[in-house]
Design a protein around this motif. Structure first.
Motif, PDB file in Angstrom:
ATOM      1  N   GLU A 236      53.793-109.508  79.579  1.00 12.76           N
ATOM      2  CA  GLU A 236      52.527-110.022  80.114  1.00 12.76           C
ATOM      3  C   GLU A 236      52.475-111.546  80.065  1.00 12.76           C
ATOM      4  OE1 GLU A 236      47.681-109.504  79.400  1.00 12.76           O
ATOM      5  OE2 GLU A 236      49.101-108.122  78.452  1.00 12.76           O
ATOM      6  N   LEU A 239      54.919-113.038  82.724  1.00 14.79           N
ATOM      7  CA  LEU A 239      54.405-112.972  84.093  1.00 14.79           C
ATOM      8  C   LEU A 239      53.303-114.003  84.311  1.00 14.79           C
ATOM      9  CD1 LEU A 239      54.264-109.098  84.639  1.00 14.79           C
ATOM     10  CD2 LEU A 239      56.031-110.712  85.359  1.00 14.79           C
ATOM     11  N   ALA A 240      52.485-114.223  83.285  1.00 15.49           N
ATOM     12  CA  ALA A 240      51.439-115.238  83.395  1.00 15.49           C
ATOM     13  C   ALA A 240      52.049-116.631  83.531  1.00 15.49           C
ATOM     14  CB  ALA A 240      50.521-115.176  82.173  1.00 15.49           C
ATOM     15  N   VAL A 242      55.018-117.385  84.884  1.00 14.23           N
ATOM     16  CA  VAL A 242      55.562-117.524  86.238  1.00 14.23           C
ATOM     17  C   VAL A 242      54.434-117.802  87.231  1.00 14.23           C
ATOM     18  CG1 VAL A 242      56.804-116.379  88.103  1.00 14.23           C
ATOM     19  CG2 VAL A 242      57.522-116.025  85.740  1.00 14.23           C
ATOM     20  N   LYS A 243      53.339-117.090  87.105  1.00 14.21           N
ATOM     21  CA  LYS A 243      52.198-117.291  88.006  1.00 14.21           C
ATOM     22  C   LYS A 243      51.650-118.705  87.881  1.00 14.21           C
ATOM     23  CE  LYS A 243      47.737-115.253  89.264  1.00 14.21           C
ATOM     24  NZ  LYS A 243      46.760-114.167  88.946  1.00 14.21           N
ATOM     25  N   ASP A 244      51.590-119.219  86.651  1.00 15.96           N
ATOM     26  CA  ASP A 244      51.086-120.576  86.428  1.00 15.96           C
ATOM     27  C   ASP A 244      52.013-121.619  87.043  1.00 15.96           C
ATOM     28  OD1 ASP A 244      49.332-122.571  84.996  1.00 15.96           O
ATOM     29  OD2 ASP A 244      51.241-122.992  84.005  1.00 15.96           O
ATOM     30  N   ASP A 246      54.018-121.222  89.584  1.00 19.44           N
ATOM     31  CA  ASP A 246      53.888-121.133  91.036  1.00 19.44           C
ATOM     32  C   ASP A 246      52.624-121.840  91.523  1.00 19.44           C
ATOM     33  OD1 ASP A 246      54.786-119.893  93.621  1.00 19.44           O
ATOM     34  OD2 ASP A 246      52.826-118.936  93.473  1.00 19.44           O
ATOM     35  N   ALA A 247      51.569-121.809  90.704  1.00 15.52           N
ATOM     36  CA  ALA A 247      50.289-122.379  91.125  1.00 15.52           C
ATOM     37  C   ALA A 247      50.196-123.882  90.874  1.00 15.52           C
ATOM     38  CB  ALA A 247      49.145-121.664  90.403  1.00 15.52           C
ATOM     39  N   ARG A 248      50.805-124.362  89.812  1.00 12.35           N
ATOM     40  CA  ARG A 248      50.528-125.739  89.398  1.00 12.35           C
ATOM     41  C   ARG A 248      51.539-126.771  89.899  1.00 12.35           C
ATOM     42  NH1 ARG A 248      53.030-124.340  84.157  1.00 12.35           N
ATOM     43  NH2 ARG A 248      54.664-125.898  83.754  1.00 12.35           N
ATOM     44  N   GLU A 255      59.013-116.809  92.256  1.00 10.72           N
ATOM     45  CA  GLU A 255      58.857-115.379  92.482  1.00 10.72           C
ATOM     46  C   GLU A 255      59.501-114.618  91.344  1.00 10.72           C
ATOM     47  OE1 GLU A 255      60.708-114.511  96.183  1.00 10.72           O
ATOM     48  OE2 GLU A 255      59.094-115.390  97.392  1.00 10.72           O
TER      49      GLU A 255
END
Length: 277
Positions: A236, A239-240, A242-244, A246-248, A255
């Motif tokens: 968890e 994955l958080a 990786v998402k951060d 990609d966003a920042r 991906e």
């Protein structure tokens, strides 16, 4: 040992295809998906280890045939997909160490011997992956990240003297080259920083070569292609992260794929593709 005795015996025109080795697999959970070539999957069990196997035709998977068939992308894709489906189903029920695609043995007895002789090797591999899974991350740099900042001085490292169109052209070329080099260094540093951040969540990592853009389907430049072995309770947070990322990060796309059976983290000394033992 379970499964038909003598399956794939020499001279029969068949061989035994090995997908992987599980520990403590309930045979009721044996993968129902067909194996390569549509053959049913069966088990060869010795002690606590279970090899997942099926029978294949030597005309398709013999050493000579594989030299040709593995160059056929449709054959390779179908084989790889069937191989993965078997391993993936088994891994959902018990720790499973996959072996390389097209690992072949002469018969079930040879597979049983493998489990006996390599018991400690498989046990170490399974110990390493129990309670863990593989996740893949690919990161891409797009135009925004690749574009270089305007140079403050043209060709500062190797100035071109003189005036006129020729000198101006050379100065401009030097400036462009320096900008590209600076951008390359920034992207390399960015990729290393991303990997270091994600590696903090993993127990092991394995870097893979950048993927061909024709296969990835991305117009960006792939700057990271790494497999991460994660404890299940760290997924968890990974994955958080990786998402951060990609966003920042402007101009950077990240991906994640998974969970996968731990293909990148198994070294059991299995046979080379197409070799029969």
């Amino acid at each position: 040992m379970t499964g038909p005795a003598g399956t794939g015996t020499p001279g029969s025109g068949t061989a035994v295809y090995l997908y992987g080795v599980s520990r403590g697999l309930d045979l009721a959970a044996l993968p129902a998906t067909p194996g390569v070539g549509g053959a049913p999957v069966r088990a060869v069990t010795v002690g606590d280890l279970t090899a997942l196997v099926s029978t294949v035709r030597e005309a398709d998977y013999g050493e000579e045939a594989l030299r040709v068939n593995l160059e056929d992308l449709s054959f390779l894709e179908a084989t790889a997909r069937a191989h993965h489906d078997v391993v993936d189903q088994a891994a959902r029920s018990a720790p499973t160490a996959p072996v390389r695609i097209a690992t072949l043995y002469r018969d079930d007895d040879r597979v049983a011997r493998l489990l006996t002789e390599q018991h400690d090797t498989f046990t170490r591999a399974l110990d390493r992956i129990t309670g863990r899974s593989e996740w893949g991350v690919k990161a891409y740099a797009y135009a925004e990240a690749l574009s270089a900042a305007p140079a403050t001085s043209a060709g500062a490292d190797a100035p071109v003297g003189g005036s006129g169109a020729g000198a101006a052209y050379l100065r401009n070329r030097q400036a462009q080259r320096k900008q590209r080099e600076d951008a390359g260094r920034r992207i390399t540093a960015q990729a290393q920083a991303i990997h270091a951040e994600l590696a903090d969540h993993a127990v092991a990592t394995r870097q893979h070569p950048p993927q061909d853009p024709k296969l990835s389907g991305h117009d960006g430049t792939q700057i990271l292609n790494v497999a991460y072995l994660l404890d299940d309770d760290h997924v968890e947070g990974f994955l958080a992260a990786v998402k951060d990322i990609d966003a920042r990060l402007p101009g950077i796309g990240a991906e994640v794929t998974g969970p996968w059976p731990p293909y990148s983290f198994i070294d059991t000394g299995d046979a080379e593709a197409g070799e029969r033992r």
